[in-house]
Design a protein around this motif. Structure first.
Motif, PDB file in Angstrom:
ATOM      1  N   TYR A 205       0.824  -1.207   0.000  1.00  0.00           N
ATOM      2  CA  TYR A 205       0.000   0.000   0.000  1.00  0.00           C
ATOM      3  C   TYR A 205       0.861   1.261   0.000  1.00  0.00           C
ATOM      4  N   PHE A 206       2.096   1.091   0.452  1.00  0.00           N
ATOM      5  CA  PHE A 206       2.956   2.263   0.620  1.00  0.00           C
ATOM      6  C   PHE A 206       4.086   2.317  -0.397  1.00  0.00           C
ATOM      7  N   ASP A 207       4.558   1.147  -0.781  1.00  0.00           N
ATOM      8  CA  ASP A 207       5.725   1.106  -1.660  1.00  0.00           C
ATOM      9  C   ASP A 207       5.710  -0.208  -2.442  1.00  0.00           C
ATOM     10  N   ARG A 208       5.536  -0.060  -3.735  1.00  0.00           N
ATOM     11  CA  ARG A 208       5.421  -1.246  -4.594  1.00  0.00           C
ATOM     12  C   ARG A 208       6.733  -2.021  -4.706  1.00  0.00           C
ATOM     13  N   ASN A 209       7.815  -1.387  -4.340  1.00  0.00           N
ATOM     14  CA  ASN A 209       9.117  -2.055  -4.491  1.00  0.00           C
ATOM     15  C   ASN A 209       9.401  -3.079  -3.397  1.00  0.00           C
ATOM     16  N   VAL A 210       8.573  -3.071  -2.381  1.00  0.00           N
ATOM     17  CA  VAL A 210       8.816  -4.032  -1.308  1.00  0.00           C
ATOM     18  C   VAL A 210       8.286  -5.396  -1.730  1.00  0.00           C
ATOM     19  N   THR A 211       9.189  -6.360  -1.827  1.00  0.00           N
ATOM     20  CA  THR A 211       8.776  -7.706  -2.231  1.00  0.00           C
ATOM     21  C   THR A 211       9.079  -8.732  -1.153  1.00  0.00           C
ATOM     22  N   LYS A 212       9.784  -8.285  -0.114  1.00  0.00           N
ATOM     23  CA  LYS A 212      10.117  -9.238   0.943  1.00  0.00           C
ATOM     24  C   LYS A 212      10.295  -8.495   2.267  1.00  0.00           C
ATOM     25  N   VAL A 213       9.719  -9.071   3.308  1.00  0.00           N
ATOM     26  CA  VAL A 213       9.922  -8.518   4.650  1.00  0.00           C
ATOM     27  C   VAL A 213      10.553  -9.592   5.523  1.00  0.00           C
ATOM     28  N   THR A 214      11.645  -9.234   6.146  1.00  0.00           N
ATOM     29  CA  THR A 214      12.371 -10.185   6.983  1.00  0.00           C
ATOM     30  C   THR A 214      12.249  -9.804   8.450  1.00  0.00           C
ATOM     31  N   PRO A 215      11.655 -10.673   9.252  1.00  0.00           N
ATOM     32  CA  PRO A 215      11.646 -10.405  10.691  1.00  0.00           C
ATOM     33  C   PRO A 215      13.072 -10.530  11.235  1.00  0.00           C
ATOM     34  N   THR A 216      13.455  -9.596  12.092  1.00  0.00           N
ATOM     35  CA  THR A 216      14.820  -9.602  12.636  1.00  0.00           C
ATOM     36  C   THR A 216      14.797  -9.770  14.147  1.00  0.00           C
ATOM     37  N   LEU A 217      15.865 -10.326  14.669  1.00  0.00           N
ATOM     38  CA  LEU A 217      15.924 -10.607  16.105  1.00  0.00           C
ATOM     39  C   LEU A 217      17.345 -10.437  16.631  1.00  0.00           C
ATOM     40  N   GLY A 218      17.444  -9.721  17.727  1.00  0.00           N
ATOM     41  CA  GLY A 218      18.712  -9.626  18.459  1.00  0.00           C
ATOM     42  C   GLY A 218      18.460 -10.143  19.864  1.00  0.00           C
ATOM     43  N   VAL A 219      19.181 -11.193  20.259  1.00  0.00           N
ATOM     44  CA  VAL A 219      18.913 -11.852  21.538  1.00  0.00           C
ATOM     45  C   VAL A 219      19.961 -11.459  22.570  1.00  0.00           C
ATOM     46  N   GLU A 220      19.542 -10.731  23.579  1.00  0.00           N
ATOM     47  CA  GLU A 220      20.462 -10.444  24.683  1.00  0.00           C
ATOM     48  C   GLU A 220      20.367 -11.599  25.671  1.00  0.00           C
ATOM     49  N   GLN A 221      21.487 -12.218  25.948  1.00  0.00           N
ATOM     50  CA  GLN A 221      21.490 -13.412  26.799  1.00  0.00           C
ATOM     51  C   GLN A 221      22.129 -13.102  28.147  1.00  0.00           C
ATOM     52  N   GLU A 222      21.365 -13.254  29.204  1.00  0.00           N
ATOM     53  CA  GLU A 222      21.922 -13.095  30.546  1.00  0.00           C
ATOM     54  C   GLU A 222      22.307 -14.462  31.091  1.00  0.00           C
ATOM     55  N   TYR A 223      23.325 -14.495  31.927  1.00  0.00           N
ATOM     56  CA  TYR A 223      23.776 -15.773  32.487  1.00  0.00           C
ATOM     57  C   TYR A 223      24.595 -15.535  33.755  1.00  0.00           C
ATOM     58  N   PHE A 224      24.699 -16.584  34.550  1.00  0.00           N
ATOM     59  CA  PHE A 224      25.578 -16.550  35.715  1.00  0.00           C
ATOM     60  C   PHE A 224      26.765 -17.463  35.452  1.00  0.00           C
ATOM     61  N   VAL A 225      27.903 -17.151  36.043  1.00  0.00           N
ATOM     62  CA  VAL A 225      28.965 -18.148  36.076  1.00  0.00           C
ATOM     63  C   VAL A 225      29.339 -18.432  37.527  1.00  0.00           C
ATOM     64  N   VAL A 226      29.573 -19.712  37.803  1.00  0.00           N
ATOM     65  CA  VAL A 226      30.071 -20.103  39.126  1.00  0.00           C
ATOM     66  C   VAL A 226      31.272 -21.026  38.921  1.00  0.00           C
ATOM     67  N   ASP A 227      32.129 -21.044  39.899  1.00  0.00           N
ATOM     68  CA  ASP A 227      33.283 -21.923  39.806  1.00  0.00           C
ATOM     69  C   ASP A 227      32.812 -23.374  39.757  1.00  0.00           C
ATOM     70  N   LYS A 228      33.515 -24.151  38.939  1.00  0.00           N
ATOM     71  CA  LYS A 228      33.122 -25.540  38.730  1.00  0.00           C
ATOM     72  C   LYS A 228      33.159 -26.366  40.023  1.00  0.00           C
ATOM     73  N   ASN A 355      13.185  -5.647   1.912  1.00  0.00           N
ATOM     74  CA  ASN A 355      14.252  -5.811   0.930  1.00  0.00           C
ATOM     75  C   ASN A 355      14.749  -4.458   0.417  1.00  0.00           C
ATOM     76  N   THR A 356      13.987  -3.389   0.661  1.00  0.00           N
ATOM     77  CA  THR A 356      14.430  -2.070   0.232  1.00  0.00           C
ATOM     78  C   THR A 356      15.231  -1.363   1.326  1.00  0.00           C
ATOM     79  N   GLY A 357      15.523  -2.107   2.384  1.00  0.00           N
ATOM     80  CA  GLY A 357      16.393  -1.560   3.426  1.00  0.00           C
ATOM     81  C   GLY A 357      15.690  -0.712   4.467  1.00  0.00           C
ATOM     82  N   VAL A 358      14.381  -0.874   4.568  1.00  0.00           N
ATOM     83  CA  VAL A 358      13.638  -0.067   5.542  1.00  0.00           C
ATOM     84  C   VAL A 358      13.323  -0.894   6.794  1.00  0.00           C
ATOM     85  N   ASN A 359      13.548  -0.305   7.949  1.00  0.00           N
ATOM     86  CA  ASN A 359      13.092  -0.915   9.191  1.00  0.00           C
ATOM     87  C   ASN A 359      11.667  -0.415   9.428  1.00  0.00           C
TER      88      ASN A 359
END
Ligand code: ADP
Ligand code: MG
Length: 729
Positions: A205-228, A355-359
């Motif tokens: 509806y907004f831009d005919r050049n868009v032919t593909k939309v890719t969902p993106t994900l950045g995963v922030e991972q929290e963790y603990f470390v303890v001595d073995k 695919n046109t580089g728009v977020n």
């Protein structure tokens, strides 16, 4: 002295940071060097095969046998040249761990000659003996057949087995003989395809050049470390991944001096080491820092396409466990390994790129783009509003139950944070209904649309207490558990947004067919959406009691227990939704529900046994010995005629025995309750009984044990204490 704790402490305290030499090569040299990536494919494949495979990756097209043979050949050549001896389909069964079964490239011919063998058939499909993976009733154990199938959209990679050479790992889906999904990846891939389809259609509806939309994900991972060594001196950490007992240390996180502080040397060496390994595997790990709790840290990569980001997160967790061994650490991904301090989440930063580089979730100053942005924003808000319970279900697990609703974590209430300026813009959209149509086709909404971007630029609003927060150009779902596979959540999120966008398109098309003007019609629909879903928007402190009350007033759900949350999966409307978007059949959803319930039961059951064992065999036995010592001392004092001096000791004896009695009584009752639960034939009933009856004993027993920890001679106390576990060098 037989106290294991002191031996472990001695070992732990004598350890030094490993020296990890910085990589000899530049990052551009080694980054992705262990992956069969695009560049490698281009150099090793014929132009025809390369084209076919990239098309398959981009559009999900089929790969025929000839091409598969060629790719397999190239993969084998590449992998063996780098020292690989074996290959495996690498997949993510619903157990939560990754699975691999290594086969040698090597084979023998009929006449006994050794050859290297890896054909397209073996690349595309394999048949592991799958009888021990959970199927939730989809597959009888006697019908063990399950298939793994190559997922070309995630590059194959080399896993270094240390002395054992390397294994070529081929990311795969895992399905039953009858074609039902038995893994996390299959429904995820379907949801991502749906998301692409639905979002692309709306973009049109907004831009005919868009032919593909890719969902993106950045995963922030929290963790603990303890001595073995300390880890192994805590049977609860070994068995359940969390400490079931342990009094808060005098100093916990109240000083907030750990957050973003200097990373302890041993941990820093560990991070450098696993990051290097991760980079070789093409994982863009970028951020490392201390987290809020002592002993807690975070690693975050640059975002990627969702499927890849999830494979990478699963692989990163494996890698972190492996590399930890080398540094004499154990890494804990459990959502709540220690009471009284922060738990670990896995923040899922999610957006949509064209695919046109728009977020699509990045605000823009141009009216037309602004309307597109608002369209996607409001549709996401509505999807989350309409399916909040399903999102809640997607993060439900035994571990996350300890974290959600605890005071330092997002509550079990799903709400959306937008920030001041966006909230204002949406309010304007609803109330100031004046829409100005310009001469051209550009329509903009008098106050709101023009103003959003400039406001946002200055606005660095953050809300760390919101489970689903807009953070400038993406949403951050913060309620996902540290130990989870993000695929569950991403499957749900992409399914509900895809379904919502499809519904939006339908409505819009109907209005357009009735002769309405496009921009006006869009604004009208968004207004309606906003009105009907705004109760999910919350800007305040999500951790406060006021919010719990307010949310209840607004009619928002606050589902605390895992079995109840999981139950949402099998509600008729959920089953209908998954079927409508083609992500999971009823049978697949129902089997997943069964599996998650069973996982929950088993986890709580293990914890309950650990609580019982430790309480009786470690704590009560130690308390009784100490009691004996006290009794002797008291008797000696009385014998010396010092009756008054014996009084405080007698009081101590009394306190200890009364606590011991309470512990013993509750452990016995817990065991009986567990037996009753185990006798139930209905899985949901059993899970409920574990959640509401068996688990109730944990806190009661813990309270007494933690009090005893404060009284009993430190020399005798058998369990490594929090203050010893948490402050890593
Ligand atoms: P924070 O302040 O929450 O730590 P950052 O801005 O550093 O946030 O980003 C956190 C995560 O969000 C990173 O993994 C980053 O790559 C990811 N991220 C950034 N932009 C996007 C996007 N468009 N889609 C998905 N994830 C994104
Ligand atoms: Mg974050």
């Amino acid at each position: 002295m037989s106290n294991f704790r002191f031996k472990a402490l001695e070992i732990a305290q004598s350890r030094q940071a490993l020296s990890v030499p910085p990589p000899a090569e530049r990052v551009t040299e080694y980054y992705g060097s262990y992956t069969f990536n695009n560049e490698v494919m281009r150099s090793l494949l014929s132009p025809e095969a390369y084209l076919k495979i990239t098309q398959a990756i981009d559009t999900g097209g089929k790969i025929d046998r000839d091409i598969a043979d060629e790719v397999a050949n190239a993969m084998k050549a590449w992998a063996t040249a780098k020292g690989a001896t074996h290959y495996t389909h690498w997949f993510q069964p619903l157990t939560g761990a990754t699975a691999e079964k290594h086969d040698a490239f090597f084979d023998v011919t009929m006449d006994g000659k050794a050859i290297e063998k890896f054909k397209g058939g073996a690349l595309v499909q394999q048949e592991p003996d799958a009888s021990s993976f959970p199927s939730g009733g989809l597959r009888n154990t006697f019908e063990a057949r399950g298939y793994t199938g190559w997922d070309p959209s995630s590059p194959a990679f080399l896993m270094d087995n240390g002395a054992g050479g390397k294994t070529l790992c081929i990311p795969s889906v895992f399905i039953s003989y009858t074609g039902e999904a038995l893994d996390y990846k299959t429904p995820l891939l379907k949801a991502l395809l749906e998301m692409d389809k639905a979002a692309t259609a709306v973009c049109q509806y907004f831009d005919r050049n868009v032919t593909k939309v890719t969902p993106t994900l950045g995963v922030e991972q929290e963790y603990f470390v303890v001595d073995k060594a300390l880890f192994y001196a805590r049977p609860d950490l070994v068995m359940a991944g969390r400490s079931v007992f342990g009094h808060s240390p005098a100093r916990g996180q109240q000083l907030e001096d750990h957050y973003f502080g200097t990373i302890p040397p041993r941990v820093n060496a560990y991070m450098v080491d696993f990051e290097f390994e991760a980079m070789k595997l093409g994982m863009p790990v970028r951020t490392r820092h201390n987290e809020v709790a002592p002993g807690q840290f975070e690693v975050a990569p640059t975002f990627e396409e969702v499927n890849l980001a999830i494979d990478h997160n699963a692989l990163l967790m494996d890698l972190m466990e492996k590399v930890a061994e080398k540094h004499n650490f154990k890494v804990l991904f459990h959502e709540k390994p220690f009471a009284g301090i922060n738990g670990s989440g896995k923040h899922n930063n999610w957006s949509l790129g064209t695919n046109t580089g728009v977020n699509l979730l990045a605000p823009s100053s141009k009216p037309k783009e602004s309307l597109r942005f608002l369209t996607f924003l409001v549709n996401v808000v509505k999807a989350v509003h309409d399916h909040a319970d399903l999102l809640r279900a997607s993060i439900a697990s035994a571990g996350n139950e300890y974290r959600l609703g605890a005071n330092e974590a997002p509550p079990a209430i799903v709400s959306v944070f937008l920030g001041e300026s966006l909230t204002k813009a949406l309010e304007d959209l609803e109330t100031k209904s004046e829409v100005i149509v310009n001469k051209g086709d550009n329509v903009y909404y008098k106050l709101g649309i023009n103003r959003i971007p400039s406001l946002l630029r200055d606005n660095t609003d953050r809300n760390r207490t919101s489970p689903f927060a807009f953070t400038g150009n993406k949403f951050e779902f913060r309620a996902v558990g540290g130990g989870a596979n993000s695929a569950s959540t991403m499957t749900v999120l992409n399914s509900i947004v895809a379904a919502q966008l499809a519904a939006f398109k339908q409505e819009l098309d109907a209005r357009l067919a009735a002769g309405e003007k496009k921009e006006l019609a869009i604004v009208e629909i968004l207004k309606e959406y906003y009105k009907s879903s705004k109760r999910i928007l919350f800007e305040g402190n999500g951790y406060s009691d006021e919010w719990v009350a307010e949310a209840a007033k607004r009619g928002l759900s606050n589902i605390k227990s895992t079995p109840e949350a999981l139950g949402v999966y099998v509600k008729p409307e959920s089953l209908e939704l998954f079927e409508r978007v083609g992500v999971m059949s009823h049978a697949e959803v129902e089997s997943r529900y069964e599996i998650e319930l069973e996982k929950y039961i088993k986890k709580v059951q293990i914890e309950s046994r650990v609580v019982g064992d430790l309480a009786m065999n470690h704590v009560v036995s130690t308390a009784l010995k100490y009691l004996n010592k006290l009794a002797e001392t008291a008797k000696a004092l009385v014998d010396l005629g010092m009756t008054a001096e014996a009084e405080p000791i007698k009081a101590l004896i009394q306190e200890i025995s009364s606590r011991v009695i309470t512990i013993k009584k509750n452990v016995e009752e817990m065991t009986e309750t567990r037996k009753r639960a185990n006798a139930m034939t209905d899985t949901a009933e059993m899970a409920k009984s574990y959640a509401t009856e068996v688990k109730d004993f944990f806190d009661v027993i813990r309270y007494e044990v933690d009090k005893l920890e404060l009284i009993i001679d430190d020399e005798d106390w058998p369990l490594v204490k929090y203050r010893e576990l948490l402050f890593v060098k």
